[in-house]
Design a protein around this motif. Structure first.
Motif: not given
Length: 172
Positions: A89-98
């Motif tokens: 989920x951290x990777x997903x949040x990072x991707x959506x932020x970037x």
């Protein structure tokens, strides 16, 4: 030219060889190699092409859902359901932020088009438009009516007034 030669051209080109060297290796002319490379996006400097190959491989990884979109680690897909795109989920949040989603919307007050990041249901392009729409309806209506009576150009008509005027037209 055979399929094997085409594959060899691609491999040798990604290794950084020029048209002449590839032609000598495969027994084809430089112009045939150059024409094939131009048609298939393999033209340009061979050193630049090596960088493009790395980018192509990253792009292919993202499309196939074999690797995490954010960090690039290998994903284990289950046989049923939707395919995973992220390892955590951290990777997903990072991707959506970037990589935020950008929506093209139209302001309900001034009718200008504007871009909105992440928010699809936004109605106004600015706080000024929101305030004008919420608290200054009578003043706006009087101003627009005054311009119409003087036969002056009306810059914009708020959505609420347009719907009101159209409702009178439809009822007649």
């Amino acid at each position: 030219m055979t399929d094997e030669q085409r594959n060899q051209i691609r491999i040798l080109r990604y290794q950084g060889l020029g048209y002449m060297k590839i032609g000598e290796t495969l027994g084809l002319s430089r112009d045939i190699i150059r024409g094939y490379c131009k048609r298939h996006g393999l033209n340009g400097r061979a050193t630049d092409l090596v960088k493009n190959q790395e980018e192509d491989e990253k792009f292919k990884r993202k499309i196939t859902n074999e690797y995490c979109l954010s960090c690039g680690s290998k994903l284990e897909q289950k046989g049923i359901g939707t395919k995973k795109k992220y390892c955590t989920i951290q990777c997903k949040r990072k991707w959506e932020k970037d990589n935020p989603k950008i929506y093209k919307l139209r302001c309900d007050y001034c009718r200008k088009e504007y871009l909105s990041e992440r928010v699809k249901k936004r109605k106004f392009c600015s706080n000024d438009c929101y305030v004008r729409n919420r608290f200054f309806k009578e003043e706006d209506a009087a101003e627009i009516l005054g311009k119409i009576m003087k036969r002056q150009k009306v810059d914009y008509v708020p959505k609420w007034l347009e719907e009101l005027l159209l409702s009178y037209i439809k009822n007649d």
